[in-house]
Each structure stands twice: as C-alpha cells, then as structure tokens.
Motif scaffolding. Structure first.
Motif, short mmCIF file in Angstrom:
data_model
loop_
_atom_site.label_atom_id
_atom_site.label_comp_id
_atom_site.label_asym_id
_atom_site.label_seq_id
_atom_site.Cartn_x
_atom_site.Cartn_y
_atom_site.Cartn_z
N ALA A 1 31.75 47.29 39.55
CA ALA A 1 32.80 48.21 39.08
C ALA A 1 32.23 49.28 38.16
N VAL A 2 31.28 48.92 37.30
CA VAL A 2 30.69 49.90 36.39
C VAL A 2 30.00 51.00 37.20
N ARG A 3 29.24 50.62 38.23
CA ARG A 3 28.54 51.62 39.03
C ARG A 3 29.51 52.43 39.88
N ALA A 4 30.55 51.77 40.43
CA ALA A 4 31.51 52.45 41.31
C ALA A 4 32.53 53.28 40.52
N GLY A 5 32.63 53.04 39.22
CA GLY A 5 33.57 53.78 38.40
C GLY A 5 34.98 53.21 38.39
N GLY A 6 35.12 51.99 38.86
CA GLY A 6 36.43 51.33 38.86
C GLY A 6 36.39 50.07 39.69
N GLY A 7 37.46 49.33 39.65
CA GLY A 7 37.53 48.08 40.39
C GLY A 7 37.49 48.32 41.89
N VAL A 8 36.74 47.53 42.60
CA VAL A 8 36.63 47.62 44.06
C VAL A 8 36.72 46.21 44.65
N PRO A 9 37.15 46.08 45.90
CA PRO A 9 37.17 44.76 46.54
C PRO A 9 35.75 44.22 46.66
N THR A 10 35.57 42.95 46.38
CA THR A 10 34.24 42.34 46.49
C THR A 10 34.34 41.03 47.26
N ILE A 11 33.21 40.60 47.80
CA ILE A 11 33.09 39.32 48.48
C ILE A 11 31.89 38.61 47.89
#
Length: 165
Positions: free
Chosen positions: A74-84
């Motif tokens: 999330a830090v690198r993407a700039g926000g929460g993202v779906p993860t597996i």
C-alpha cells in the motif's frame, strides 16, 4: 528503522488503513515503523487470542503477517489495494507478550507486487534465535583457519532442562 519512523505521508496512510478496518482494530494491530521498502507492524498478544492463554499461533499471527505485507504494498501503491497471500508461515508458536511483523517489498509492478514478511517476539526476537541451552566453555576450540571447530565443542549431557542453564 527504530521506533515510529518513516515519512509522514507513509505513516499517515498506514495508520488510516489500520484504523479503517474493524477486524484490525479488534486485534490491536499497530503501526511501528516504515522506511524505504520496509514496514513494521505490531500486536500485543492477549490470552483471548489463544487456546490455552499462553501460546499464540494460527489466525492472529497469520493476520499480523498478512497485514504487514499489505501495508508495504500500500505504501508503494499510494493506497490500499487487493492482495493475495501465497505463503504465510504462522505455525511456529510464540509465547511473548508482543509480536512484530516486518514486511519488505521485493518487487513492485503495475499488475503485481511481491513482498515477504518475517515475524518474531518483540522482546526476544524470532523463535529460531532462542538458545535451548547455554553451556559455558573455557575456550572456544578453533580449527586451522580460525573458525569454531564444532566437532570439538563439549557435548551437552542430560538434554533440555538438565543442570544449570
């Protein structure tokens, strides 16, 4: 990275994500630090998170590890993202009062990112680093190149719990 570190934007992002999910709040998972491609989160262990009141493993530990990995992405993407999570090592038990999970971002791309996380007792470190027994020797036996000669170390008799440690 020591204590609550990292840049303010990353810190604010992580704290807002952690505070925004009821399950994370219920577990008491907290932000501990961020630096570069590394995020550290912690969780104070409670007896109600165990079967017997002393040994922690399974769900709470898996959640801590998984959330650490999520936060570094999330830090690198700039926000929460779906993860597996493809692999979560949560079977090693822990008996310490507080756990820390450290996640490192290994690769970040437009469609997939890879992180790995390690965890351990905040006081004693990871379980594999705890000696089962300490034996005092007068002098370390060295081989011809100056390394410890393990074959010449004294044997520990009686197994775990026998004699003074």
């Amino acid at each position: 990275m020591r204590g609550r570190g990292g840049d303010a934007a990353s810190r604010t992002l992580i704290e807002s994500i952690l505070a925004g999910f009821e399950a994370i709040v219920a577990l008491g998972i907290t932000f501990e630090g961020v630096g570069g491609d590394t995020v550290v989160v912690g969780m104070t262990m409670r007896p109600d998170l165990t079967r017997d009141g002393t040994i922690y493993h399974g769900g709470p530990v898996a959640s801590l590890i998984d959330i650490a990995g999520d936060m570094v992405v999330a830090v690198r993407a700039g926000g929460g993202v779906p993860t597996i999570s493809l692999r979560v090592d949560y079977l090693r038990p822990c008996t310490g009062p507080r756990l820390l999970a450290t996640a490192r971002l290994r690769r970040h791309g437009r469609t997939i990112s890879v992180s790995d996380a390690s965890w351990g007792d905040a006081v004693k470190g990871p379980a594999y680093a705890h000696p089962r027994r300490i034996v005092l020797v007068e002098e370390m036996p060295l081989n011809g190149v100056g390394k410890v000669d393990r074959a010449r170390l004294p044997e520990v008799l009686g197994g775990p719990g026998a004699g003074p440690e």
